[in-house]
Motif scaffolding. Structure first.
Motif, PDB file in Angstrom:
ATOM      1  N   ALA A   4     -22.659  19.493 -14.550  1.00 13.26           N
ATOM      2  CA  ALA A   4     -22.884  20.364 -13.401  1.00 13.26           C
ATOM      3  C   ALA A   4     -23.484  19.524 -12.284  1.00 13.26           C
ATOM      4  O   ALA A   4     -24.481  18.822 -12.492  1.00 13.26           O
ATOM      5  CB  ALA A   4     -23.821  21.510 -13.755  1.00 13.26           C
ATOM      6  N   VAL A   5     -22.860  19.571 -11.123  1.00 15.00           N
ATOM      7  CA  VAL A   5     -23.364  18.893  -9.931  1.00 15.00           C
ATOM      8  C   VAL A   5     -23.842  19.996  -8.999  1.00 15.00           C
ATOM      9  O   VAL A   5     -23.034  20.773  -8.486  1.00 15.00           O
ATOM     10  CB  VAL A   5     -22.269  18.034  -9.270  1.00 15.00           C
ATOM     11  N   VAL A   6     -25.159  20.061  -8.800  1.00 12.29           N
ATOM     12  CA  VAL A   6     -25.748  21.221  -8.130  1.00 12.29           C
ATOM     13  C   VAL A   6     -26.187  20.832  -6.724  1.00 12.29           C
ATOM     14  O   VAL A   6     -27.127  20.044  -6.537  1.00 12.29           O
ATOM     15  CB  VAL A   6     -26.943  21.775  -8.931  1.00 12.29           C
ATOM     16  N   GLN A   7     -25.485  21.367  -5.739  1.00 15.62           N
ATOM     17  CA  GLN A   7     -25.735  21.062  -4.334  1.00 15.62           C
ATOM     18  C   GLN A   7     -26.622  22.143  -3.746  1.00 15.62           C
ATOM     19  O   GLN A   7     -26.180  23.241  -3.448  1.00 15.62           O
ATOM     20  CB  GLN A   7     -24.408  20.980  -3.580  1.00 15.62           C
ATOM     21  N   ILE A   8     -27.907  21.814  -3.623  1.00 19.41           N
ATOM     22  CA  ILE A   8     -28.865  22.760  -3.060  1.00 19.41           C
ATOM     23  C   ILE A   8     -29.386  22.225  -1.730  1.00 19.41           C
ATOM     24  O   ILE A   8     -29.179  21.065  -1.386  1.00 19.41           O
ATOM     25  CB  ILE A   8     -30.057  23.007  -4.015  1.00 19.41           C
ATOM     26  N   GLN A   9     -30.083  23.079  -0.997  1.00 19.60           N
ATOM     27  CA  GLN A   9     -30.838  22.648   0.176  1.00 19.60           C
ATOM     28  C   GLN A   9     -32.296  22.915  -0.127  1.00 19.60           C
ATOM     29  O   GLN A   9     -32.767  24.044  -0.052  1.00 19.60           O
ATOM     30  CB  GLN A   9     -30.397  23.399   1.433  1.00 19.60           C
ATOM     31  N   GLY A 242     -18.233  21.540  -0.365  1.00 26.52           N
ATOM     32  CA  GLY A 242     -18.218  21.550   1.088  1.00 26.52           C
ATOM     33  C   GLY A 242     -19.601  21.293   1.652  1.00 26.52           C
ATOM     34  O   GLY A 242     -20.410  20.586   1.056  1.00 26.52           O
ATOM     35  N   TYR A 243     -19.897  21.888   2.793  1.00 29.70           N
ATOM     36  CA  TYR A 243     -21.186  21.668   3.441  1.00 29.70           C
ATOM     37  C   TYR A 243     -22.308  22.522   2.839  1.00 29.70           C
ATOM     38  O   TYR A 243     -23.467  22.113   2.849  1.00 29.70           O
ATOM     39  CB  TYR A 243     -21.089  21.985   4.937  1.00 29.70           C
ATOM     40  N   GLY A 244     -21.973  23.710   2.349  1.00 28.92           N
ATOM     41  CA  GLY A 244     -22.996  24.641   1.905  1.00 28.92           C
ATOM     42  C   GLY A 244     -23.406  24.465   0.463  1.00 28.92           C
ATOM     43  O   GLY A 244     -22.887  23.614  -0.266  1.00 28.92           O
ATOM     44  N   GLU A 245     -24.353  25.275   0.046  1.00 30.19           N
ATOM     45  CA  GLU A 245     -24.825  25.211  -1.337  1.00 30.19           C
ATOM     46  C   GLU A 245     -23.687  25.572  -2.292  1.00 30.19           C
ATOM     47  O   GLU A 245     -22.893  26.485  -2.029  1.00 30.19           O
ATOM     48  CB  GLU A 245     -26.017  26.135  -1.535  1.00 30.19           C
ATOM     49  N   ASP A 246     -23.632  24.864  -3.401  1.00 37.45           N
ATOM     50  CA  ASP A 246     -22.517  25.044  -4.335  1.00 37.45           C
ATOM     51  C   ASP A 246     -22.879  24.375  -5.649  1.00 37.45           C
ATOM     52  O   ASP A 246     -23.806  23.549  -5.715  1.00 37.45           O
ATOM     53  CB  ASP A 246     -21.240  24.415  -3.760  1.00 37.45           C
ATOM     54  N   THR A 247     -22.169  24.727  -6.702  1.00 41.65           N
ATOM     55  CA  THR A 247     -22.303  24.056  -7.995  1.00 41.65           C
ATOM     56  C   THR A 247     -20.920  23.716  -8.512  1.00 41.65           C
ATOM     57  O   THR A 247     -20.048  24.591  -8.596  1.00 41.65           O
ATOM     58  CB  THR A 247     -23.028  24.943  -9.020  1.00 41.65           C
ATOM     59  N   LEU A 248     -20.712  22.441  -8.808  1.00 45.23           N
ATOM     60  CA  LEU A 248     -19.463  21.986  -9.407  1.00 45.23           C
ATOM     61  C   LEU A 248     -19.685  21.862 -10.910  1.00 45.23           C
ATOM     62  O   LEU A 248     -20.561  21.109 -11.336  1.00 45.23           O
ATOM     63  CB  LEU A 248     -19.048  20.629  -8.832  1.00 45.23           C
ATOM     64  N   ILE A 249     -18.909  22.585 -11.692  1.00 42.81           N
ATOM     65  CA  ILE A 249     -18.980  22.467 -13.149  1.00 42.81           C
ATOM     66  C   ILE A 249     -17.611  22.032 -13.638  1.00 42.81           C
ATOM     67  O   ILE A 249     -16.605  22.697 -13.355  1.00 42.81           O
ATOM     68  CB  ILE A 249     -19.416  23.782 -13.802  1.00 42.81           C
TER      69      ILE A 249
END
Length: 272
Positions: A4-9, A242-249
């Motif tokens: 899981a690659v977790v893109q947070i701000q 993308g630019y916003g918060e997201d999670t790649l699993i």
């Protein structure tokens, strides 16, 4: 292996950031992820206050709670934080520097990688406030060896090759990549190049872009451009946010690295 690659701000409040990490980690673990990668500065975002006042050792509350969480979920968590380093005198000022640290915790491990290449570029000197690290770090997930680098390290192929030579089949890369003209193409090129240089998976988690896509392409300071990604050992981008918060699993095959390295034996083959 499922990752899981977790893109947070992240923000200024360490406890609030911890809460967001814990919530997303439980969700990712429930979907079967065994490696959870969060951005650089997950504990406290750049530009939100004095990092030295809130820096913590890896036995402090931030790292300690993530350790407990990782052990409970039986996963490995990688997340950016800041730890106390040293005190220096610069232009008559006393500066308490920190380490820009990637915490690695879970499955019996609890360690930190201290960012080696400080961001002394584009008229900014991270080394004024951040002590450069010196040691490469590898760790284990489900019996596989991975390495770790942080953000600006991606511009230095020798580090990635050295990690691969130490047995790393994948390299996690927490970042807070600054946005601005040409910064996204550079990010895409560099992550693909490093995968090819070391014939390894690149697993990069970035801070989400403040303001999202509307602000994309304009200078953001070191507060993130989003576009977390996973790149395979052939340099192919298999997933990107993308630019916003997201999670790649997604599931990645670390064993494919052996096949790629047999076909393309670049490690240790250089003449210089």
């Amino acid at each position: 292996m499922r990752i899981a690659v977790v893109q947070i701000q992240s923000g200024a409040d360490i406890l609030a950031n911890l809460g967001r990490i814990e919530e997303s980690a439980r969700q990712a673990a429930a979907e079967g992820a065994k490696l959870l990668v969060y951005p650089e500065a997950s504990s406290q975002a750049f530009g939100t206050g004095r990092l030295d006042r809130d820096a913590q050792e890896i036995d402090g509350e931030f790292a300690g709670r993530l350790r407990e969480l990782a052990e409970e979920l039986r996963v490995v968590i990688v997340a950016g934080m800041f730890a106390p380093a040293d005190t220096v005198e610069r232009e008559g000022k006393t500066i308490n520097r920190v380490y820009n640290l990637a915490l690695v915790t879970g499955q019996g491990q609890h360690l930190g990688y201290r960012k080696i290449h400080t961001y002394d570029a584009f008229n900014y000197a991270e080394s004024d406030t951040v002590h450069p690290g010196e040691e490469l770090v590898t760790f284990q997930v489900e019996g596989h060896t991975l390495g770790v680098a942080v953000c600006y390290d991606v511009r230095f192929p020798e580090q990635f090759k050295a990690l691969a030579t130490k047995g790393a089949k994948g390299i996690v890369l927490p970042t807070s990549w600054a946005d601005g003209p040409d910064k996204l193409p550079q990010w895409r090129t560099l992550t693909a190049a490093r995968a090819l240089d070391c014939t390894s998976w690149i697993i990069a988690a970035g801070q989400a872009r403040p303001g999202g896509e509307v602000e994309g392409g304009t200078p953001s300071g070191p507060t993130g451009i989003g576009h977390s990604c996973v790149v395979d050992p052939n340099g192919q981008r298999v997933a990107e946010a993308g630019y916003g918060e997201d999670t790649l699993i997604l599931d990645i095959d670390l064993d494919v690295v052996d096949k790629v390295r047999k076909i393309l034996p670049v490690l240790g083959a250089g003449k210089f």
